[in-house]
Scaffold this motif. Structure first.
Motif, PDB file in Angstrom:
ATOM      1  N   UNK A 164      -7.712   6.865   3.900  1.00  0.00           N
ATOM      2  CA  UNK A 164      -8.695   7.952   3.964  1.00  0.00           C
ATOM      3  C   UNK A 164      -8.654   8.687   2.527  1.00  0.00           C
ATOM      4  N   UNK A 165      -7.513   8.909   2.156  1.00  0.00           N
ATOM      5  CA  UNK A 165      -7.524   9.708   0.718  1.00  0.00           C
ATOM      6  C   UNK A 165      -8.117   8.602  -0.345  1.00  0.00           C
ATOM      7  N   UNK A 166      -7.622   7.464  -0.338  1.00  0.00           N
ATOM      8  CA  UNK A 166      -8.205   6.578  -1.376  1.00  0.00           C
ATOM      9  C   UNK A 166      -9.487   6.306  -1.178  1.00  0.00           C
ATOM     10  N   UNK A 167     -10.115   6.436  -0.171  1.00  0.00           N
ATOM     11  CA  UNK A 167     -11.509   6.198  -0.049  1.00  0.00           C
ATOM     12  C   UNK A 167     -12.512   7.329  -0.522  1.00  0.00           C
ATOM     13  N   UNK A 211      -3.188   7.406  -4.580  1.00  0.00           N
ATOM     14  CA  UNK A 211      -2.258   7.513  -3.680  1.00  0.00           C
ATOM     15  C   UNK A 211      -0.801   6.737  -3.786  1.00  0.00           C
ATOM     16  N   UNK A 212       0.174   7.249  -3.653  1.00  0.00           N
ATOM     17  CA  UNK A 212       1.601   6.594  -3.547  1.00  0.00           C
ATOM     18  C   UNK A 212       2.204   6.590  -2.167  1.00  0.00           C
ATOM     19  N   UNK A 213       2.350   5.528  -1.750  1.00  0.00           N
ATOM     20  CA  UNK A 213       2.941   5.101  -0.344  1.00  0.00           C
ATOM     21  C   UNK A 213       4.308   5.077  -0.461  1.00  0.00           C
ATOM     22  N   UNK A 214       5.083   6.097   0.320  1.00  0.00           N
ATOM     23  CA  UNK A 214       6.486   6.031   0.245  1.00  0.00           C
ATOM     24  C   UNK A 214       6.921   5.716   1.711  1.00  0.00           C
ATOM     25  N   UNK A 215       7.765   4.435   1.636  1.00  0.00           N
ATOM     26  CA  UNK A 215       8.259   4.131   2.943  1.00  0.00           C
ATOM     27  C   UNK A 215       9.257   3.089   2.814  1.00  0.00           C
ATOM     28  N   UNK A 216      10.105   3.145   3.984  1.00  0.00           N
ATOM     29  CA  UNK A 216      11.128   2.207   4.046  1.00  0.00           C
ATOM     30  C   UNK A 216      10.705   0.523   4.154  1.00  0.00           C
ATOM     31  N   UNK A 217       9.564   0.508   4.751  1.00  0.00           N
ATOM     32  CA  UNK A 217       8.923  -0.802   5.152  1.00  0.00           C
ATOM     33  C   UNK A 217       8.334  -1.373   3.892  1.00  0.00           C
ATOM     34  N   UNK A 218       8.888  -2.352   2.990  1.00  0.00           N
ATOM     35  CA  UNK A 218       8.507  -2.829   2.006  1.00  0.00           C
ATOM     36  C   UNK A 218       6.839  -3.420   2.158  1.00  0.00           C
ATOM     37  N   UNK A 219       7.232  -4.425   3.259  1.00  0.00           N
ATOM     38  CA  UNK A 219       6.001  -5.229   3.469  1.00  0.00           C
ATOM     39  C   UNK A 219       4.694  -4.416   3.820  1.00  0.00           C
ATOM     40  N   UNK A 220       4.975  -3.506   4.685  1.00  0.00           N
ATOM     41  CA  UNK A 220       3.889  -2.830   5.322  1.00  0.00           C
ATOM     42  C   UNK A 220       3.354  -1.819   4.048  1.00  0.00           C
ATOM     43  N   UNK A 231      -7.810  -3.213  -2.784  1.00  0.00           N
ATOM     44  CA  UNK A 231      -9.268  -4.197  -2.736  1.00  0.00           C
ATOM     45  C   UNK A 231     -10.501  -3.741  -2.595  1.00  0.00           C
ATOM     46  N   UNK A 232     -10.356  -2.493  -2.351  1.00  0.00           N
ATOM     47  CA  UNK A 232     -11.779  -1.740  -2.156  1.00  0.00           C
ATOM     48  C   UNK A 232     -12.057  -0.657  -3.566  1.00  0.00           C
ATOM     49  N   UNK A 233     -11.064  -1.260  -4.561  1.00  0.00           N
ATOM     50  CA  UNK A 233     -11.415  -0.528  -5.708  1.00  0.00           C
ATOM     51  C   UNK A 233     -10.695   0.794  -5.958  1.00  0.00           C
ATOM     52  N   UNK A 234      -9.770   1.221  -4.880  1.00  0.00           N
ATOM     53  CA  UNK A 234      -8.860   2.260  -4.891  1.00  0.00           C
ATOM     54  C   UNK A 234      -7.720   2.086  -5.753  1.00  0.00           C
ATOM     55  N   UNK A 235      -7.081   3.247  -6.077  1.00  0.00           N
ATOM     56  CA  UNK A 235      -5.671   3.223  -6.636  1.00  0.00           C
ATOM     57  C   UNK A 235      -4.580   3.600  -5.947  1.00  0.00           C
ATOM     58  N   UNK A 236      -3.459   2.640  -5.937  1.00  0.00           N
ATOM     59  CA  UNK A 236      -2.451   3.089  -5.033  1.00  0.00           C
ATOM     60  C   UNK A 236      -1.026   2.334  -5.647  1.00  0.00           C
ATOM     61  N   UNK A 237       0.208   2.769  -5.392  1.00  0.00           N
ATOM     62  CA  UNK A 237       1.337   1.987  -5.473  1.00  0.00           C
ATOM     63  C   UNK A 237       2.217   2.451  -4.364  1.00  0.00           C
ATOM     64  N   UNK A 238       3.156   1.423  -4.455  1.00  0.00           N
ATOM     65  CA  UNK A 238       4.301   1.668  -3.276  1.00  0.00           C
ATOM     66  C   UNK A 238       5.549   2.130  -4.074  1.00  0.00           C
ATOM     67  N   UNK A 239       6.458   2.890  -3.123  1.00  0.00           N
ATOM     68  CA  UNK A 239       7.763   3.311  -3.757  1.00  0.00           C
ATOM     69  C   UNK A 239       8.461   3.201  -2.286  1.00  0.00           C
ATOM     70  N   UNK A 240       9.490   2.208  -2.481  1.00  0.00           N
ATOM     71  CA  UNK A 240      10.406   1.993  -1.292  1.00  0.00           C
ATOM     72  C   UNK A 240      11.836   2.489  -1.099  1.00  0.00           C
TER      73      UNK A 240
END
Length: 262
Positions: free
Chosen positions: A34-37, A42-51, A61-70
């Motif tokens: 929702x934030x990306x939309x 958005x930085x996604x911080x989670x222990x679940x790398x695949x998720x 995929x919809x043109x947003x900006x995001x990265x993951x920190x595991x």
């Protein structure tokens, strides 16, 4: 007659930097999407790398900006790395959503062992504190920021979960109110949603013969309304972080179909 304002004359909305914890699934993923939309990074911080990576793929995929920190946000080094990456990649941190959490086993106090107590308190209370403490200096530097916590009905009442989860979420409620008072003059708002039962895939590993689950299940079953969705919870999070909620600070917002009113 005043001529209409063209699109070119309308100042574009600033793209904010947002950290969402526990965004590999459930409410966190819905909030990140929702934030990306609306154009936020958005930085996604989670222990679940695949998720987490799947959430990133959905956004990009919809043109947003995001990265993951595991990593485990209960560890200071992971917290420091998450904050450093958000600052390095996005230039700062405008919004922090402390959403990650785990359920207890619905255990009553005499049924709660040290492992259950320590795990739930570390993930549900200590980790949000550590990340908030690490983010605050960056928000204080610019004199603005939004902190949004995913609390729980268990932070408002005594019959919604076991001893550990109830204690942790009551702790979050107190932390939110303290942050709101401490930092309001520095332009930082802090609020919390208190979800009712929500379809997120989180399961409770409880023993059917234990006292805690028997008591809690009977209370919940008698008082809740319908099951909520992750998108409904995410909408409340995004709204609390928006300019529309600019005068809302220290609020605990039940998102529960009226359960808290019973």
């Amino acid at each position: 007659m005043t001529p209409p304002i063209s699109d070119a004359e309308i100042a574009p909305r600033a793209r904010r930097s947002v950290i969402v914890t526990g965004a590999a699934s459930g409410i966190g993923r819905a909030a990140a999407l929702a934030f990306a939309a609306q154009g936020d990074r958005v930085l996604i911080a989670d222990l679940d790398a695949d998720g987490a990576e799947e959430t990133v793929r959905k956004i990009t995929a919809t043109g947003g900006v995001a990265l993951a920190a595991i990593g485990d946000l209960g560890e200071q080094r992971v917290v420091d790395a998450v904050v450093a990456r958000a600052v390095a990649e996005f230039g700062g941190i405008d919004v922090l959503v402390n959403n990650a959490g785990v359920m207890d086993r619905m255990s009553a106090a005499h049924e709660t062992d040290d492992a259950e107590w320590e795990r739930v308190l570390r993930i549900d209370l200590t980790a949000p504190f550590l990340l908030t403490r690490a983010v605050l200096p960056h928000m204080l530097t610019v004199g603005a920021g939004c902190l949004v916590f995913t609390g729980s009905e268990a932070g408002l009442r005594g019959g919604a979960a076991g001893a550990a989860y109830t204690a942790a979420k009551h702790g979050i409620t107190g932390l939110v109110k303290n942050l709101a008072v401490m930092y309001r003059k520095q332009g930082i708002r802090t609020n919390m949603i208190a979800p009712g039962p929500t379809a997120t895939g989180i399961s409770v590993d409880s023993h059917p013969d234990a006292q805690g689950p028997a008591v809690v299940t009977s209370l919940i079953g008698a008082n809740i309304g319908r099951l909520g969705s992750a998108d409904e919870q995410a909408a409340a999070i995004v709204w609390l972080a928006s300019d529309a909620a600019a005068f809302i600070n220290g609020a605990v917002l039940p998102v529960d179909d009226g359960w808290s009113a019973v």
